[in-house]
Design a protein around this motif. Structure first.
Motif, PDB file in Angstrom:
ATOM      1  N   LEU A 210      64.808   6.651  43.096  1.00  0.00           N
ATOM      2  CA  LEU A 210      64.995   7.265  44.403  1.00  0.00           C
ATOM      3  C   LEU A 210      65.998   6.477  45.235  1.00  0.00           C
ATOM      4  CD1 LEU A 210      64.111   9.636  46.140  1.00  0.00           C
ATOM      5  CD2 LEU A 210      62.217   8.245  46.991  1.00  0.00           C
ATOM      6  N   ASP A 211      66.015   5.143  45.070  1.00  0.00           N
ATOM      7  CA  ASP A 211      67.026   4.319  45.744  1.00  0.00           C
ATOM      8  C   ASP A 211      68.428   4.716  45.294  1.00  0.00           C
ATOM      9  OD1 ASP A 211      65.279   2.764  47.248  1.00  0.00           O
ATOM     10  OD2 ASP A 211      64.991   1.307  45.639  1.00  0.00           O
ATOM     11  N   ARG A 264      62.139  12.063  55.465  1.00  0.00           N
ATOM     12  CA  ARG A 264      62.510  11.177  54.358  1.00  0.00           C
ATOM     13  C   ARG A 264      61.324  10.320  53.935  1.00  0.00           C
ATOM     14  NH1 ARG A 264      67.490   6.816  54.136  1.00  0.00           N
ATOM     15  NH2 ARG A 264      66.387   5.261  52.936  1.00  0.00           N
ATOM     16  N   LYS A 265      60.547   9.809  54.917  1.00  0.00           N
ATOM     17  CA  LYS A 265      59.389   8.984  54.597  1.00  0.00           C
ATOM     18  C   LYS A 265      58.353   9.780  53.809  1.00  0.00           C
ATOM     19  CE  LYS A 265      55.862   5.978  56.646  1.00  0.00           C
ATOM     20  NZ  LYS A 265      54.762   6.554  55.846  1.00  0.00           N
ATOM     21  N   VAL A 268      59.486  10.144  50.220  1.00  0.00           N
ATOM     22  CA  VAL A 268      59.293   8.887  49.484  1.00  0.00           C
ATOM     23  C   VAL A 268      57.822   8.696  49.142  1.00  0.00           C
ATOM     24  CG1 VAL A 268      59.438   6.376  49.641  1.00  0.00           C
ATOM     25  CG2 VAL A 268      61.333   7.790  50.464  1.00  0.00           C
ATOM     26  N   SER A 272      56.430   8.549  45.364  1.00  0.00           N
ATOM     27  CA  SER A 272      55.891   7.256  44.939  1.00  0.00           C
ATOM     28  C   SER A 272      54.513   7.402  44.309  1.00  0.00           C
ATOM     29  CB  SER A 272      55.805   6.300  46.141  1.00  0.00           C
ATOM     30  OG  SER A 272      57.091   6.034  46.656  1.00  0.00           O
TER      31      SER A 272
END
Length: 400
Positions: A210-211, A264-265, A268, A272
């Motif tokens: 994802l990074d 966005r958070k 993620v 995750s």
């Protein structure tokens, strides 16, 4: 941040093709304004940064064939006309005019075109992009195991304007297969099937795919190297030519995130929690893949025109729609933050810019991406900036 922007844009709908009250004929992409339609061109930044951006566009024009032409809507101008326009403005800025004098100079000496934007109001949707920073290692280990790839030697860019001048800004990307050009590998083939593994293309390794995706969406950034004070500046070096598809939109459409809760958070957090293989399956929904190169820490970021971008003065647009390298101005709003980083309001953002980049998700007359540089303030700007406004392009009036 472009991931979030793309989702909002998708749900807003596509441009209607109607401009300024027209109801039958397809709208032009840029419309030449009459004198009484011209606004006051305020600018809220220092003019030295504009001089730097002008120089970069002039460098771009200096490397083009003399017969190159540019479309301003239905009107066509020569490379010489655009070069003369920017040199004329560059010379004027040496006089250090006041901002009022500058605005008047533009109105008096330039033809002014307005973008038809989206829908009948002619508005353009603005977003911002910045130089992303991620933690990386120069060696693969149990934590840093996701490769960041350099441009493969078999990646070929075919610029169609070399065969047909009307195809300016269009290209095909692929690889040779005997005497044929075939599509380049997808994200799934690269990340899941490991098709580029063991080819000495790894620049570094990240913790999470994802990074890598976020870095690819921004197009350039910085690597903070594990167990070191060293940082690497990396920039776009090519892509696989596949169409950008939004991972966030896929998560919404597949019911994994509610549209009203998207951020966005949130994206993620959801990714995750997935097993590694399943997470990669989701990321593979975006087949587009960007490759990078390491550059000097003191070297500014380059855009698609291969000239340096100026934070606060460079924009990305659709090269099929707007003249590359040209002078533009926009009028919109940006967020205002308190000391804790909370948005407390909006204020005007009015800026002369140069059209010096493009983006996989920036398509049509209704989208512009604004380059804001590096650091926490740039990140805040990029993650909060989504605003409608007006967009204009300029070319010097012909001599009497």
């Amino acid at each position: 941040m472009l991931e979030i922007i793309f989702i909002i844009f998708t749900f807003l709908g596509s441009p209607s093709g109607i401009c300024f009250g027209q109801t039958t004929d397809p709208a032009p992409l840029l419309v030449l304004l009459d004198k009484n339609e011209i606004p006051v061109f305020d600018d809220d930044a220092d003019l030295d940064s504009l001089k730097n951006a002008l120089l970069q566009s002039l460098n771009y024009y200096a490397g083009l064939p003399k017969e190159t032409n540019f479309n301003f809507g239905k009107d066509v101008y020569s490379l010489q006309s655009l070069t003369d326009s920017l040199k004329f403005l560059e010379n004027y800025l040496e006089q250090s005019p006041s901002k009022e004098e500058f605005s008047r100079f533009i109105r008096d000496h330039f033809l002014i075109y307005r973008s038809c934007g989206m829908g009948s109001k002619g508005l353009v949707t603005f977003s911002a992009y910045y130089e992303y920073t991620l933690s990386a290692s120069l060696k693969e280990d149990s934590i840093y195991k996701v490769p960041l790839y350099a441009r493969p030697p078999d990646l070929l860019d075919v610029y169609l304007e070399n065969f047909d001048p009307s195809k300016r800004g269009e290209r095909i990307v692929g690889r040779a297969d005997g005497k044929n050009l075939i599509p380049y590998y997808t994200r799934q083939e690269i990340d899941s099937f490991k098709i580029l593994e063991n080819k000495n293309l790894e620049i570094a390794w990240a913790k999470d795919p994802l990074d890598i995706l976020f870095l690819q969406i921004q197009g350039s950034g910085w690597l903070e190297i594990k167990d070191s004070t060293e940082t690497f500046h990396i920039r776009y070096a090519g892509d696989n030519g596949r169409k950008f598809k939004s991972v966030g939109l896929y998560l919404i459409e597949s019911g994994q995130i509610l549209k009203k809760d998207f951020s966005r958070k949130k994206m993620v957090d959801v990714l995750s929690q997935l097993p590694e293989e399943k997470r990669q399956e989701v990321l593979n929904q975006n087949p587009r893949y960007v490759f990078f190169e390491v550059t000097s820490p003191t070297t500014p970021t380059r855009g698609s025109l291969l000239v340096y971008l100026t934070p606060g003065r460079s924009i990305a647009s659709d090269p099929k729609v707007f003249p590359q390298g040209a002078l533009a101005w926009f009028n919109t709003e940006k967020s205002v933050f308190d000391k804790k980083g909370k948005i407390i309001g909006k204020k005007p953002l009015k800026r002369f810019v140069l059209n010096q980049d493009e983006g996989g998700a920036i398509k049509g007359a209704g989208r512009i991406d604004f380059f804001v540089g590096r650091g926490q303030e740039a990140q805040k700007m990029a993650e909060s900036f989504w605003s409608e406004g007006d967009l204009y392009f300029f070319i010097k009036k012909p001599s009497p």
